[in-house]
Design an enzyme around this catalytic site. Structure first.
Site, PDB file in Angstrom:
ATOM      1  N   TYR A 494       0.764  -1.170   0.119  1.00 42.08           N
ATOM      2  CA  TYR A 494       0.152  -0.030  -0.023  1.00 42.08           C
ATOM      3  C   TYR A 494       0.849   1.269  -0.037  1.00 42.08           C
ATOM      4  O   TYR A 494       1.980   1.301   0.412  1.00 42.08           O
ATOM      5  CB  TYR A 494      -1.217  -0.036   1.250  1.00 42.08           C
ATOM      6  CG  TYR A 494      -0.285   0.403   2.449  1.00 42.08           C
ATOM      7  CD1 TYR A 494      -0.468   1.730   3.006  1.00 42.08           C
ATOM      8  CD2 TYR A 494       0.257  -0.597   3.317  1.00 42.08           C
ATOM      9  CE1 TYR A 494       0.361   2.028   4.204  1.00 42.08           C
ATOM     10  CE2 TYR A 494       0.627  -0.332   4.588  1.00 42.08           C
ATOM     11  CZ  TYR A 494       0.694   0.969   4.850  1.00 42.08           C
ATOM     12  OH  TYR A 494       1.138   1.168   6.234  1.00 42.08           O
ATOM     13  N   CYS A 495       0.298   2.447  -0.437  1.00 41.92           N
ATOM     14  CA  CYS A 495       1.077   3.673  -0.357  1.00 41.92           C
ATOM     15  C   CYS A 495       0.112   4.811  -0.061  1.00 41.92           C
ATOM     16  O   CYS A 495      -0.839   4.337   0.927  1.00 41.92           O
ATOM     17  CB  CYS A 495       1.342   3.987  -1.869  1.00 41.92           C
ATOM     18  SG  CYS A 495       0.221   4.096  -3.206  1.00 41.92           S
ATOM     19  N   ARG A 496       0.141   5.862  -0.517  1.00 40.51           N
ATOM     20  CA  ARG A 496      -0.823   7.110  -0.005  1.00 40.51           C
ATOM     21  C   ARG A 496      -2.186   6.725  -0.694  1.00 40.51           C
ATOM     22  O   ARG A 496      -2.945   6.696  -0.225  1.00 40.51           O
ATOM     23  CB  ARG A 496      -0.355   8.282  -0.268  1.00 40.51           C
ATOM     24  CG  ARG A 496      -1.291   9.484   0.287  1.00 40.51           C
ATOM     25  CD  ARG A 496      -0.611  10.749   0.112  1.00 40.51           C
ATOM     26  NE  ARG A 496      -0.390  11.209  -1.357  1.00 40.51           N
ATOM     27  CZ  ARG A 496      -1.159  11.591  -2.274  1.00 40.51           C
ATOM     28  NH1 ARG A 496      -2.345  11.750  -1.747  1.00 40.51           N
ATOM     29  NH2 ARG A 496      -0.815  11.674  -3.571  1.00 40.51           N
ATOM     30  N   GLY A 498      -2.842   4.581  -3.658  1.00 36.14           N
ATOM     31  CA  GLY A 498      -2.862   3.503  -4.828  1.00 36.14           C
ATOM     32  C   GLY A 498      -2.054   3.632  -5.965  1.00 36.14           C
ATOM     33  O   GLY A 498      -2.578   2.658  -7.064  1.00 36.14           O
ATOM     34  N   TYR A 523      -3.581   4.271   1.778  1.00 34.36           N
ATOM     35  CA  TYR A 523      -3.392   4.541   3.321  1.00 34.36           C
ATOM     36  C   TYR A 523      -4.738   5.746   3.529  1.00 34.36           C
ATOM     37  O   TYR A 523      -5.340   5.612   4.526  1.00 34.36           O
ATOM     38  CB  TYR A 523      -2.367   5.207   3.679  1.00 34.36           C
ATOM     39  CG  TYR A 523      -2.348   5.645   5.139  1.00 34.36           C
ATOM     40  CD1 TYR A 523      -1.718   4.482   6.204  1.00 34.36           C
ATOM     41  CD2 TYR A 523      -2.375   6.762   5.649  1.00 34.36           C
ATOM     42  CE1 TYR A 523      -1.810   5.004   7.511  1.00 34.36           C
ATOM     43  CE2 TYR A 523      -2.309   7.236   7.074  1.00 34.36           C
ATOM     44  CZ  TYR A 523      -2.187   6.372   7.910  1.00 34.36           C
ATOM     45  OH  TYR A 523      -1.937   6.627   9.376  1.00 34.36           O
TER      46      TYR A 523
END
Length: 531
Positions: A494-496, A498, A523
């Site tokens: 995951y990142c901020r 997607g 996130y």
């Protein structure tokens, strides 16, 4: 005076054309490689570019000083401490560059030596008239940004500690830039999104006074505290930074314009198999995740394309572009801006190619945030005071071993069953509902021992809040840390929002990882779901 800022959003990079209208003499500061816009504007304004000034040896893009020198016969200038592989004019601290008449009455630039980000860093104070009490502005390069200051750690590989460079930066800021009048306008070399700092503003200009009041790094503090502050939490530098710094220092081939040649599918696959070429899919994220060529990497043209490509593709690697029709030239140019010139060609209309060759098609595995097997949120939590990463669901500081990939996720058997190996997935199995159902079943299975949950955001983002059990491996560092992951165990990324997680998933799949999925919305989606 003629003054123009050229801001390149995709690299968060600014360059400047400054000229004296009376004499037609001009300088260009921190140019990119594609120089036609500068030349057109200078000609339209009746200006002659006589000098190309670099505020420092850039690492985040390949500069256009050599292209401009060829096109205009302009000299190339750096700060006095610069060491280059081509002739330069060395600019001394306090030196004045007059663009006006011989009597010195016109536009003048004053050089300030400001080491800290690099040893040769300089800033340029601009006076429209020599007797103006307040300068028109100051070009601060990577010494001072709007809301931040330059990172001091990029020279660590050359034997200069980040602490020593940060101390030099502190002195440069306070003995040089902060002595200018508050009304002096600030024009930096970068803005938000750049990896040259950690919290740059989206504003592309400011004033010395506003930065004195609002920039976190310029608040009153001892030098030692400043050093600790600016050496912590910097984003991981993309892999191409050292490559670009070397080319900007030693010299590089000149930019060759033109679109990349079209290749057939067989030619593209042969380039991959025989020349080690990377198949780089630069279509929008939705198109890539729906269906892409097996083994291809991804970074979309509608994001920070070149920077992300330079994070997952090693410098010098041959590249075949998989681009929507009409976008291949833009993709090639944006890669050239970071010195990635080895583009062998492009595969026209990848979607149509995949329709004709369904056995080569793959679908990205994605999971919604509400399918993750995370603890229920404790909304009364207020967050930690000790600086450790905070769980978005509990609000509590992670325990020292919370970054373990085994902390809070389903076991391998459940996700192995749910996440088919990318090598076995073809276009005939691209059924979104069945895939989502299988993922949901796996993520609610309850066993929590073997899935590797990886946060690919930058350290400062991770430290501000993270999912329980996540390990932080920033996207830019993933190619060098991939051996820390077990390809036989499932991986959830995951990142901020997607985007970076899809890029990371493509890299892992290309390296042979089978059970890989990423969190749609990242996130932000999880944080929004808990209020």
């Amino acid at each position: 005076m003629h003054f123009a800022q050229y801001y390149l959003d995709c690299l968060s990079q600014a360059s400047y054309l400054i000229g004296d209208k009376a004499t037609g003499r001009a300088v260009l500061v921190d140019p990119r490689r594609d120089i036609d816009e500068y030349l057109h504007d200078a000609e339209a304004a009746g200006l002659r570019i006589e000098l190309v000034i670099e505020t420092h040896i850039h690492a985040d893009f390949l500069s256009g000083h050599l292209e401009l020198a060829r096109a205009t016969d302009a000299a190339i200038a750096f700060g006095e401490a610069a060491e280059t592989g081509f002739p330069i004019r060395r600019l001394r601290d306090g030196e004045r560059i007059s663009l006006g008449p011989d009597d010195g009455a016109g536009v003048t630039l004053t050089v300030l030596a400001t080491p800290g980000h690099t040893l040769e860093s300089i800033c340029l104070v601009i006076h429209e008239h020599p007797d103006d009490e307040v300068p028109f502005g100051v070009l601060t390069g990577d010494t001072l940004f709007v809301g931040d200051v330059g990172r001091p750690d990029l020279l660590s590989a050359a034997g200069h500690s980040s602490q020593d460079m940060a101390a030099r930066l502190h002195r440069s800021l306070h003995t040089k830039l902060m002595t200018l009048p508050d009304a002096t306008r600030v024009f930096p070399a970068h803005g938000a999104g750049s990896a040259c700092g950690r919290s740059l503003s989206s504003e592309t200009s400011s004033t010395i006074g506003d930065q004195r009041r609002f920039n976190y790094a310029l608040q009153p503090m001892p030098e030692a505290d400043f050093v600790r502050l600016v050496t912590a939490g910097q984003p991981t530098a993309p892999g191409y930074f050292a490559h670009d710094a070397a080319l900007n220092r030693d010299g590089h081939p000149l930019l060759e314009p033109g679109p990349p040649p079209a290749l057939t599918l067989d030619e593209a696959l042969e380039a991959r198999d025989r020349q080690g070429a990377v198949l780089l899919d630069c279509r929008p994220l939705a198109a890539y995740t729906r269906a892409h060529l097996a083994g291809s990497l991804h970074t979309s043209l509608d994001t920070r394309f070149a920077e992300y490509a330079g994070s997952v593709v090693a410098p010098g690697t041959p590249i075949v572009l998989l681009a929507d029709p009409g976008t291949e030239q833009e993709a090639r140019l944006r890669l050239a801006r970071i010195g990635y010139d080895h583009v062998l060609g492009h595969l026209p209309d990848p979607a149509a190619v995949l329709d004709r060759a369904p056995t080569l098609a793959r679908r990205s595995h994605r999971v919604r945030h509400d399918e993750l097997p995370l603890p229920q949120p404790d909304m009364s939590a207020t967050g930690p005071a000790d600086g450790r990463p905070r769980d978005v669901l509990t609000g509590e500081a992670s325990s020292p071993d919370a970054s373990s990939p085994d902390a809070a996720l389903p076991d391998a058997s459940s996700l192995d069953a749910a996440l088919p190996d990318a090598s076995s997935l073809d276009a005939s199995s691209l059924d979104a509902s069945s895939l989502d159902a299988s993922l949901s079943g796996a993520c609610s299975a309850g066993a929590r021992s073997a899935v590797q949950l990886i946060d690919v955001r930058n350290p400062a983002e991770y430290e501000a809040g993270a999912l329980p059990g996540a390990r932080n491996i920033p996207l830019a560092g993933l190619p060098h840390r991939i051996d820390e992951l077990d390809p036989a165990r499932p991986v959830v990324l995951y990142c901020r929002s997607g985007n970076r997680s899809v890029i990371a998933a493509a890299l892992l799949e290309a390296r042979g990882f089978g059970g890989v999925c990423d969190v749609v919305g990242g996130y932000e989606a999880v944080a929004a779901s808990v209020g």
